[in-house]
Design a protein around this motif. Structure first.
Motif, PDB file in Angstrom:
ATOM      1  N   ALA A  77       0.947  -1.179   0.159  1.00 18.63           N
ATOM      2  CA  ALA A  77      -0.130  -0.098  -0.034  1.00 18.63           C
ATOM      3  C   ALA A  77       0.910   1.304  -0.046  1.00 18.63           C
ATOM      4  N   VAL A  78       2.017   1.054   0.823  1.00 20.24           N
ATOM      5  CA  VAL A  78       2.798   2.197   0.800  1.00 20.24           C
ATOM      6  C   VAL A  78       3.620   2.506  -0.556  1.00 20.24           C
ATOM      7  N   ILE A  79       3.874   1.360  -0.999  1.00 22.60           N
ATOM      8  CA  ILE A  79       4.485   1.815  -2.665  1.00 22.60           C
ATOM      9  C   ILE A  79       3.601   2.302  -3.568  1.00 22.60           C
ATOM     10  N   ALA A  80       2.206   1.853  -3.555  1.00 22.52           N
ATOM     11  CA  ALA A  80       1.107   2.315  -4.357  1.00 22.52           C
ATOM     12  C   ALA A  80       0.869   3.692  -3.750  1.00 22.52           C
ATOM     13  N   MET A  81       0.840   4.011  -2.691  1.00 25.04           N
ATOM     14  CA  MET A  81       0.449   5.512  -2.423  1.00 25.04           C
ATOM     15  C   MET A  81       1.662   6.375  -2.796  1.00 25.04           C
ATOM     16  N   ALA A  82       2.852   5.911  -2.867  1.00 26.39           N
ATOM     17  CA  ALA A  82       4.104   6.694  -3.168  1.00 26.39           C
ATOM     18  C   ALA A  82       3.957   7.328  -4.650  1.00 26.39           C
ATOM     19  N   PHE A  83       3.220   6.587  -5.346  1.00 29.34           N
ATOM     20  CA  PHE A  83       3.295   7.300  -6.764  1.00 29.34           C
ATOM     21  C   PHE A  83       1.834   8.186  -6.983  1.00 29.34           C
ATOM     22  N   MET A  84       1.147   8.093  -5.896  1.00 26.28           N
ATOM     23  CA  MET A  84      -0.017   9.109  -5.918  1.00 26.28           C
ATOM     24  C   MET A  84       0.202  10.476  -5.574  1.00 26.28           C
ATOM     25  N   HIS A  85      -0.228  11.250  -6.228  1.00 26.35           N
ATOM     26  CA  HIS A  85       0.316  12.669  -6.342  1.00 26.35           C
ATOM     27  C   HIS A  85      -0.920  13.519  -5.782  1.00 26.35           C
ATOM     28  N   SER A  86      -1.593  13.211  -4.809  1.00 28.73           N
ATOM     29  CA  SER A  86      -2.514  13.674  -4.285  1.00 28.73           C
ATOM     30  C   SER A  86      -2.254  14.444  -2.717  1.00 28.73           C
ATOM     31  N   PRO A  87      -3.065  15.614  -2.341  1.00 27.23           N
ATOM     32  CA  PRO A  87      -2.637  16.213  -1.106  1.00 27.23           C
ATOM     33  C   PRO A  87      -2.987  15.022   0.083  1.00 27.23           C
ATOM     34  N   GLY A  88      -1.976  15.061   0.836  1.00 20.19           N
ATOM     35  CA  GLY A  88      -2.185  13.934   2.235  1.00 20.19           C
ATOM     36  C   GLY A  88      -1.509  12.651   1.891  1.00 20.19           C
ATOM     37  N   SER A  89      -1.088  12.277   0.585  1.00 19.71           N
ATOM     38  CA  SER A  89      -0.522  11.025   0.376  1.00 19.71           C
ATOM     39  C   SER A  89       0.646  10.806   1.212  1.00 19.71           C
ATOM     40  N   THR A  90       1.585  11.797   1.367  1.00 21.50           N
ATOM     41  CA  THR A  90       2.815  11.490   2.109  1.00 21.50           C
ATOM     42  C   THR A  90       2.527  10.948   3.459  1.00 21.50           C
ATOM     43  N   SER A  91       1.569  11.998   4.190  1.00 17.06           N
ATOM     44  CA  SER A  91       1.098  11.600   5.731  1.00 17.06           C
ATOM     45  C   SER A  91       0.948  10.137   5.634  1.00 17.06           C
ATOM     46  N   THR A  92      -0.399   9.861   4.694  1.00 17.71           N
ATOM     47  CA  THR A  92      -0.986   8.595   4.696  1.00 17.71           C
ATOM     48  C   THR A  92       0.233   7.572   4.482  1.00 17.71           C
ATOM     49  N   SER A  93       1.201   7.703   3.745  1.00 24.94           N
ATOM     50  CA  SER A  93       2.051   6.889   3.294  1.00 24.94           C
ATOM     51  C   SER A  93       2.978   6.491   4.457  1.00 24.94           C
ATOM     52  N   LEU A  94       3.283   7.743   5.238  1.00 26.86           N
ATOM     53  CA  LEU A  94       3.973   7.479   6.393  1.00 26.86           C
ATOM     54  C   LEU A  94       3.585   6.789   7.419  1.00 26.86           C
ATOM     55  N   ILE A  95       2.338   6.919   7.636  1.00 25.00           N
ATOM     56  CA  ILE A  95       1.657   6.233   8.803  1.00 25.00           C
ATOM     57  C   ILE A  95       1.477   4.771   8.519  1.00 25.00           C
ATOM     58  N   PHE A  96       1.180   4.406   7.149  1.00 25.04           N
ATOM     59  CA  PHE A  96       1.082   2.866   6.791  1.00 25.04           C
ATOM     60  C   PHE A  96       2.469   2.405   7.128  1.00 25.04           C
ATOM     61  N   LEU A  97       3.587   3.070   6.464  1.00 31.20           N
ATOM     62  CA  LEU A  97       4.827   2.514   6.768  1.00 31.20           C
ATOM     63  C   LEU A  97       5.220   2.153   8.110  1.00 31.20           C
ATOM     64  N   VAL A  98       5.154   3.283   8.963  1.00 30.16           N
ATOM     65  CA  VAL A  98       5.298   3.063  10.522  1.00 30.16           C
ATOM     66  C   VAL A  98       4.424   1.830  11.126  1.00 30.16           C
ATOM     67  N   MET A  99       3.240   1.741  10.763  1.00 30.40           N
ATOM     68  CA  MET A  99       2.228   0.738  11.186  1.00 30.40           C
ATOM     69  C   MET A  99       2.803  -0.617  10.449  1.00 30.40           C
ATOM     70  N   GLY A 100       3.262  -0.661   9.398  1.00 32.67           N
ATOM     71  CA  GLY A 100       3.738  -2.012   8.591  1.00 32.67           C
ATOM     72  C   GLY A 100       4.915  -2.373   9.399  1.00 32.67           C
ATOM     73  N   ALA A 101       5.745  -1.440   9.860  1.00 34.72           N
ATOM     74  CA  ALA A 101       7.003  -1.712  10.263  1.00 34.72           C
ATOM     75  C   ALA A 101       6.961  -2.298  11.637  1.00 34.72           C
ATOM     76  N   LEU A 102       5.926  -1.726  12.547  1.00 35.29           N
ATOM     77  CA  LEU A 102       5.429  -1.975  13.741  1.00 35.29           C
ATOM     78  C   LEU A 102       5.048  -3.376  13.711  1.00 35.29           C
ATOM     79  N   THR A 103       3.963  -3.636  12.794  1.00 36.23           N
ATOM     80  CA  THR A 103       3.451  -5.153  12.744  1.00 36.23           C
ATOM     81  C   THR A 103       4.086  -5.931  12.691  1.00 36.23           C
ATOM     82  N   VAL A 104       5.333  -6.048  11.528  1.00 33.40           N
ATOM     83  CA  VAL A 104       6.322  -6.997  11.424  1.00 33.40           C
ATOM     84  C   VAL A 104       7.079  -7.115  12.495  1.00 33.40           C
ATOM     85  N   GLY A 105       7.578  -6.100  12.835  1.00 34.01           N
ATOM     86  CA  GLY A 105       8.439  -6.276  14.153  1.00 34.01           C
ATOM     87  C   GLY A 105       7.962  -6.891  15.394  1.00 34.01           C
TER      88      GLY A 105
END
Length: 133
Positions: A77-105
């Motif tokens: 989902a982060v990879i997909a959102m990284a290529f979306m150039h809409s407002p707020g996509s960076t913050s949403t991507s960061l949230i998904f990235l942190v949650m994914g890393a926390l989930t795996v860890g």
């Protein structure tokens, strides 16, 4: 979102996807009783490939599988959102990235701790009948 941020998000997401796939494949192999030492969890004090090592893995295969599915999905989902150039996509991507890393860890850590406890209990259980005889 500029190009540097996109590249950093994709690289970090690929790490989460790879870690998630590792947990996912390990969980599937454990479920099918086909796990071999390169993919299994490192359990301190437990011989790799032993009966106790396998019992520990069998006890936590659901955590491994679940951590793999969630981590991989969030990384994709982060990879997909990284290529979306809409407002707020960076913050949403960061949230998904942190949650994914926390989930795996966290799920990987819990699986390792649970597998170690089960393996040590299995070793203790296996040695108990030998002491009584």
């Amino acid at each position: 979102m500029n190009t540097l941020v996109t590249i950093l998000l994709v690289c970090a997401a690929l790490i989460v996807v790879i870690a998630g796939l590792h947990l996912f494949v390990t969980g599937l192999l454990v479920r099918n009783q086909a796990v071999r030492p390169p993919l299994g969890l490192y359990l301190p004090g437990i011989p790799v490939g032993s009966h106790a090592w396998n019992a520990g893995h069998q006890a936590v295969w659901v955590l491994l599988f679940m951590g793999g599915v969630l981590g991989t999905a969030q990384g994709i989902a982060v990879i997909a959102m990284a290529f979306m150039h809409s407002p707020g996509s960076t913050s949403t991507s960061l949230i998904f990235l942190v949650m994914g890393a926390l989930t795996v860890g966290v799920l990987g850590w819990n699986a390792r701790a649970g597998a170690t406890q089960v393996a040590l209990a299995t070793i203790e259980e296996d040695q108990s009948p030998a002491d009584e005889a």
